[in-house]
Design a protein around this motif. Structure first.
Motif, PDB file in Angstrom:
ATOM      1  N   VAL A 143      17.121  17.703 -12.985  1.00  0.00           N
ATOM      2  CA  VAL A 143      18.755  17.457 -12.912  1.00  0.00           C
ATOM      3  C   VAL A 143      18.755  18.845 -12.217  1.00  0.00           C
ATOM      4  O   VAL A 143      20.401  19.254 -12.183  1.00  0.00           O
ATOM      5  CB  VAL A 143      19.264  17.242 -13.464  1.00  0.00           C
ATOM      6  CG1 VAL A 143      18.888  15.320 -14.131  1.00  0.00           C
ATOM      7  CG2 VAL A 143      18.897  18.204 -15.489  1.00  0.00           C
ATOM      8  N   GLY A 144      18.145  19.925 -12.170  1.00  0.00           N
ATOM      9  CA  GLY A 144      18.309  20.997 -11.903  1.00  0.00           C
ATOM     10  C   GLY A 144      18.610  21.688 -12.482  1.00  0.00           C
ATOM     11  O   GLY A 144      19.318  22.976 -12.004  1.00  0.00           O
ATOM     12  N   ARG A 163      24.489  16.235 -16.440  1.00  0.00           N
ATOM     13  CA  ARG A 163      23.305  16.335 -15.245  1.00  0.00           C
ATOM     14  C   ARG A 163      22.534  16.404 -16.677  1.00  0.00           C
ATOM     15  O   ARG A 163      21.215  16.141 -16.724  1.00  0.00           O
ATOM     16  CB  ARG A 163      23.247  17.036 -14.881  1.00  0.00           C
ATOM     17  CG  ARG A 163      22.998  17.343 -12.858  1.00  0.00           C
ATOM     18  CD  ARG A 163      22.724  18.424 -11.988  1.00  0.00           C
ATOM     19  NE  ARG A 163      24.187  18.291 -11.637  1.00  0.00           N
ATOM     20  CZ  ARG A 163      24.426  19.449 -10.585  1.00  0.00           C
ATOM     21  NH1 ARG A 163      24.252  20.731 -11.378  1.00  0.00           N
ATOM     22  NH2 ARG A 163      25.800  19.251 -10.059  1.00  0.00           N
ATOM     23  N   ASN A 193      28.733  14.993  -4.698  1.00  0.00           N
ATOM     24  CA  ASN A 193      27.247  15.654  -4.817  1.00  0.00           C
ATOM     25  C   ASN A 193      26.715  14.754  -6.059  1.00  0.00           C
ATOM     26  O   ASN A 193      25.082  14.397  -5.790  1.00  0.00           O
ATOM     27  CB  ASN A 193      27.605  17.025  -5.565  1.00  0.00           C
ATOM     28  CG  ASN A 193      28.136  17.861  -4.671  1.00  0.00           C
ATOM     29  OD1 ASN A 193      28.571  17.716  -3.719  1.00  0.00           O
ATOM     30  ND2 ASN A 193      29.183  19.205  -4.751  1.00  0.00           N
ATOM     31  N   MET A 194      27.295  14.107  -7.219  1.00  0.00           N
ATOM     32  CA  MET A 194      26.022  13.668  -7.832  1.00  0.00           C
ATOM     33  C   MET A 194      25.917  12.621  -7.350  1.00  0.00           C
ATOM     34  O   MET A 194      24.529  12.241  -8.252  1.00  0.00           O
ATOM     35  CB  MET A 194      27.112  12.911  -9.394  1.00  0.00           C
ATOM     36  CG  MET A 194      27.787  15.065  -9.888  1.00  0.00           C
ATOM     37  SD  MET A 194      26.204  15.447 -10.755  1.00  0.00           S
ATOM     38  CE  MET A 194      25.488  14.085 -12.191  1.00  0.00           C
ATOM     39  N   GLU A 196      24.708  12.068  -5.093  1.00  0.00           N
ATOM     40  CA  GLU A 196      23.445  12.941  -4.040  1.00  0.00           C
ATOM     41  C   GLU A 196      22.469  12.781  -4.676  1.00  0.00           C
ATOM     42  O   GLU A 196      20.957  12.340  -4.457  1.00  0.00           O
ATOM     43  CB  GLU A 196      23.902  13.664  -3.166  1.00  0.00           C
ATOM     44  CG  GLU A 196      24.671  13.288  -1.708  1.00  0.00           C
ATOM     45  CD  GLU A 196      25.441  13.893  -0.876  1.00  0.00           C
ATOM     46  OE1 GLU A 196      24.868  15.334  -0.803  1.00  0.00           O
ATOM     47  OE2 GLU A 196      26.386  13.692  -0.390  1.00  0.00           O
ATOM     48  N   GLU A 197      22.784  13.300  -6.004  1.00  0.00           N
ATOM     49  CA  GLU A 197      22.121  13.829  -7.000  1.00  0.00           C
ATOM     50  C   GLU A 197      21.349  12.502  -7.915  1.00  0.00           C
ATOM     51  O   GLU A 197      20.095  12.993  -7.676  1.00  0.00           O
ATOM     52  CB  GLU A 197      22.261  14.649  -7.905  1.00  0.00           C
ATOM     53  CG  GLU A 197      22.532  15.746  -7.420  1.00  0.00           C
ATOM     54  CD  GLU A 197      22.885  16.917  -8.484  1.00  0.00           C
ATOM     55  OE1 GLU A 197      22.422  16.931  -9.288  1.00  0.00           O
ATOM     56  OE2 GLU A 197      23.455  18.073  -7.853  1.00  0.00           O
ATOM     57  N   LYS A 200      18.871  11.006  -5.208  1.00  0.00           N
ATOM     58  CA  LYS A 200      17.529  11.707  -5.480  1.00  0.00           C
ATOM     59  C   LYS A 200      16.621  12.324  -7.161  1.00  0.00           C
ATOM     60  O   LYS A 200      15.438  11.494  -6.076  1.00  0.00           O
ATOM     61  CB  LYS A 200      17.960  13.287  -5.203  1.00  0.00           C
ATOM     62  CG  LYS A 200      16.854  14.462  -4.958  1.00  0.00           C
ATOM     63  CD  LYS A 200      17.060  15.631  -4.490  1.00  0.00           C
ATOM     64  CE  LYS A 200      15.986  17.318  -5.344  1.00  0.00           C
ATOM     65  NZ  LYS A 200      15.423  16.472  -6.409  1.00  0.00           N
ATOM     66  N   LEU A 201      17.497  11.890  -7.476  1.00  0.00           N
ATOM     67  CA  LEU A 201      16.405  11.294  -8.838  1.00  0.00           C
ATOM     68  C   LEU A 201      15.710  10.117  -8.528  1.00  0.00           C
ATOM     69  O   LEU A 201      14.185   9.941  -9.130  1.00  0.00           O
ATOM     70  CB  LEU A 201      17.482  11.537 -10.026  1.00  0.00           C
ATOM     71  CG  LEU A 201      17.093  11.025 -11.264  1.00  0.00           C
ATOM     72  CD1 LEU A 201      16.262  12.321 -11.975  1.00  0.00           C
ATOM     73  CD2 LEU A 201      17.985  10.409 -11.905  1.00  0.00           C
TER      74      LEU A 201
END
Ligand SMILES: Nc1ncnc2c1ncn2[C@@H]1O[C@H](COP(=O)(O)OP(=O)(O)OP(=O)(O)O)[C@@H](O)[C@H]1O
Ligand SMILES: [Mg+2]
Length: 382
Positions: A143-144, A163, A193-194, A196-197, A200-201
């Motif tokens: 989660v960066g 995150r 943004n989340m 998109e994250e 990606k996850l």
């Protein structure tokens, strides 16, 4: 030994192996939930395929959280069974179901550093130190948030806290991730943004099945492979995201998923041709749209999205209706027009306007492609 399932690191490995072999699809088999005499989930049958993101959307109180909590094991169904993979989990406690869960208000432990929050589930399971260290690192990296391990939750922004909550859910290597309005406490920009994250996850962990509860249709349209729309404790519709949007099976779905103009029409000719287009009458106009087995004389609705209405006709935009211009709202990238078409308000989102727009009160033609429109039955309420 007081709680055998939670002692010894070897137990973890056995469980993990059992869980991996068991698959990650979620199956609701006629699951109903009642609070006292009040039935809030009517017998629900629904499958979430392994690795699928299912978004469950619907109005407040429609039973979304209840369905998710039934999978988690926090509410007991009045009837029906829930299976995860090959395992019937209906009678298992939450911690034996192989799940990770994230809710709206993150619920991180405020007195624990990020790394201890993420380690919490593994410690509760009695995992050994080396494994915990490795998993905490992996989950935070996913989660960066690797650089934030020593911080306390109060030292993080809302998006960062969420995150960490996701990392905490992932640390136990769940086969299914349950997300209940995970972004609703965040402001619009961070939320985008989340989304998109999370996408990606899911690309990084393609085997992870996700049940994503939200009332934000944009989140659902962006993330989900499939959508289930809940209404009054029942599934109103369920299907692949794009299909549900393009060919809504009922009025409720058409209006809940995106904006829809629904014109009352009478079917003139049933489906014909390779594209399955029917013809329907609206006043004097005869319009072609994707059919659903209607017969001549049926009264139904023609669904057309605001962005599919064009102010100019061409060989593709062959359907033509005429309305009276009521309102014009300029919003920079888009201009929203409202017209009255035979007593139905019709919304148009136009990216381009003609050099001069008619005055409000004037008649104005609108054009649309038969393939962009579909016939939608009026809802029959049970
Ligand atoms: N513990 C409870 N006791 C009694 N009724 C409850 C309980 N939890 C939920 N309900 C009722 O069950 C119904 C469904 O609630 P649920 O939380 O599943 O809705 P939801 O779709 O998640 O709504 P929202 O979008 O507002 O979160 C509601 O009418 C709610 O009042
Ligand atoms: Mg809810």
């Amino acid at each position: 030994m007081s709680v055998p399932a939670f002692t010894g690191s070897n137990v973890m490995d056995v469980d993990a192996a059992k869980i991996r072999g068991a698959g990650s699809n979620v199956h609701f088999d006629k699951v109903s939930v009642a609070y006292g005499a009040h039935v809030v989930l009517h017998p629900l049958t629904l499958d979430i395929a392994p690795g699928e993101i299912l978004a469950m959307i619907g109005p407040s109180g429609s039973g979304k959280t209840t369905a998710l909590r039934a999978v988690a094991g926090f509410v007991r169904p009045a009837s029906g069974r829930i299976r995860i993979g090959a395992t019937d989990v209906t009678d298992l406690p939450p911690y034996e179901r192989g799940l990770g869960m994230v809710v709206q208000n993150y619920a991180l432990f405020p007195h624990m550093r990020v790394e201890d929050n993420v380690a919490f589930g593994l410690r509760a399971q009695g995992a050994d130190k080396a494994l915990i260290g490795e998993r905490v690192k992996d989950s935070l990296a996913t989660v960066g948030m690797l650089g934030f391990a020593k911080r306390y939750p109060r030292e993080l922004s809302g998006g960062q806290q969420q995150r960490v909550a996701i990392a905490r859910a992932l640390a136990v290597r769940p086969r299914v991730l349950l997300l209940d309005e995970p972004l609703s406490a965040l402001d619009a920009q961070i939320r985008r943004n989340m989304v998109e994250e999370i996408a990606k996850l899911h690309r990084d962990l393609p085997g992870l099945t996700i049940l994503y509860v939200t009332h934000d249709q944009t989140e659902a349209l962006t993330l989900a492979d499939k959508i289930a729309i809940m209404r009054d404790g029942r599934v109103s519709s369920h299907g692949p995201t794009a299909e549900l949007y393009r060919r809504p099976p009922n009025r409720f779905t058409a209006e809940f998923l995106g904006r829809a103009n629904l014109l009352p029409v009478t079917v003139a000719e049933g489906a014909a041709g390779p594209k399955g287009l029917a013809k329907a009458r609206l006043g004097n106009a005869v319009l072609a749209g994707a059919a659903r087995g209607e017969k001549p004389g049926d009264k139904t609705l023609l669904c057309i999205r605001p962005q599919h209405l064009s102010l100019t006709g061409d060989e593709e935009h062959t359907n033509r209706i005429v309305g009276t211009l009521k309102e014009v709202h300029w919003q920079g990238e888009l201009t929203h027009l409202v017209l009255d078409v035979d007593g139905t308000p019709v919304r148009v989102s136009a990216t381009r306007l003609p050099v001069s727009l008619p005055e409000p009160g004037s008649a104005m033609p609108l054009f649309f492609a038969p393939g962009d429109t579909s016939l939608v039955p009026e809802d029959v309420r049970g």
